[in-house]
Write a protein that holds these residues in place. Sequence first.
Motif, short mmCIF file in Angstrom:
data_model
loop_
_atom_site.label_atom_id
_atom_site.label_comp_id
_atom_site.label_asym_id
_atom_site.label_seq_id
_atom_site.Cartn_x
_atom_site.Cartn_y
_atom_site.Cartn_z
N ASP A 355 0.83 -1.20 0.00
CA ASP A 355 0.00 0.00 0.00
C ASP A 355 0.87 1.26 0.00
O ASP A 355 2.02 1.23 0.44
CB ASP A 355 -0.87 -0.03 1.26
N ASP A 356 0.30 2.36 -0.48
CA ASP A 356 0.93 3.68 -0.38
C ASP A 356 2.34 3.71 -0.97
O ASP A 356 3.23 4.38 -0.44
CB ASP A 356 1.01 4.16 1.08
N GLU A 412 -4.23 4.44 -6.89
CA GLU A 412 -5.24 4.92 -5.94
C GLU A 412 -5.50 6.40 -6.17
O GLU A 412 -4.60 7.12 -6.57
CB GLU A 412 -4.70 4.81 -4.52
CA CA Z 1 -3.20 3.60 0.15
#
Ligand code: CA
Length: 451
Positions: A355-356, A412
Amino acid sequence: KTSVTFVGVFSDVTIRKKSEQELRHMATRDPLTDLPNRTLFIEYIDNAINTTNRFTPQFAVVFIDLDNFKPINDALGHAAGDKFLQNIAQTISQHLNDDQRLIRFGGDEFIVLAAGITDKNQVDALCTNLIAWCSTEFEVLEAKIVVSASIGIACAPDDGVTFKQLCRKADVAMYESKRKGRNRFEYYNTVLDERSDVLFTLLQQLRPAVLNHKLAVYYQPLMDLETGKICAMEALVRWPQEDGSLIFPDQFIPVAESSGLINQLGAFVLTEACEYCAYQHSIGNKYLSVAVNLSFSQFRDNSLPGIVEAALQKSGLPAASLELELTESILADDHGNIRKQLEHIKQLGVQFSIDDFGTGYSNLNYLRAFNASKLKIDKIFITTLGIDQKHETLVSAIINMAKSLDMQVVAEGVENEAAKAKLIELGCDIGQGYLWSKPIPKHEFDVLLNS
Ligand code: CA
Ligand code: C2E
Ligand code: CA
């Protein structure tokens, strides 16, 4: 006969005197390091207060909390951990002057009471030194772990004049050091206090909400950019309030993390998410998978693999349809303990995504070693894509790198057609963002899936 009695009484008194001293020693010293303990510390503070008035110098309560001590203790064993604490205690003691006293406050917490302060620079210098004295590097299971210190300072009489006031404020300041990235020192100030009061109230309300399953899980679709269809969903937790409003996770996840409530919260979200996805499978949408976010602190007590297994079992969801989202920092902060748990979960057949990506280490080695199935590029690089060229090269490079590692790429924070078009051009596989849908409750997701 009289003399015998006399002798007897005499020796009784010496024995009592001696054991009284021993008792006092035992009651006021920490057995491991032989440093003064909390009790003696209270006496020191009382003495310091009594000799402090507004014409005499101040004193400072310097609260030291070691960063990363627990994993070392866990990995190397308690005997090694104890030895380590003794060494630290000795190193610090050696360097202190007569106005400064070291106290073991408990666990891996120490306090230096520094009297005779005439200038804040003296405290700054002491804390800079303390940080240096505490920092040590360890190699545990091929990983390097650095023990450092996070320090919080409260000054008397300005910040308080009792043991309780000073300790609490030094503790608040110490947490600020942790929050700002550890291995540093912070002075107490009232702004911190207001925040910690707010956090405390929040925690008091969050606890029953978590335990009574009053949190809600929302779902946001992940779109296959080639077919334009939903291929997965991400579970995102919300805290509904009585007035109908929602509190967002950025506000309460940190509170849950620092209080240990995160385990129950995480278990709730996992179970809910697996059950909802299993329901979708049962009505024919077997292609759908669900992604659940994990925080670092969920790895603290080794309970995570069991929680994941239970959620899968209870819901009947195939493990391959569950995906866990980790940030790179979880992989980077690995100390064997986390790796073991991840391995265990992987063996269940669960998938992982990073993630991220782009905001942390962006380290290829972690990715290569870990073998996650998806890479999620952080939204700060995506939102302006197609409008502003700033991040285009970076996004393109991340996509190519992920492909070379056989990972699917998720972008995202896709908010408009321009970003979507650019992502398709750059070869990105999956998009997630307000362009398609915000995170929504189950019944709305049902509708979205069938539209
Ligand atoms: Ca994220
Ligand atoms: P995240 O994992 O990066 O989640 C994505 C966040 O981006 C979500 O915020 C989502 O609502 C938001 N988002 C999605 N599309 C867009 C878009 O097009 N534009 C913009 N500006 N934002 C978009 P949310 O739901 O507030 O969650 C925030 C963070 O809280 C998550 O970040 C995640 O790290 C954490 N979180 C959420 N649920 C959980 C949970 O159950 N457990 C744990 N440990 N953390 C959670
Ligand atoms: Ca996420």
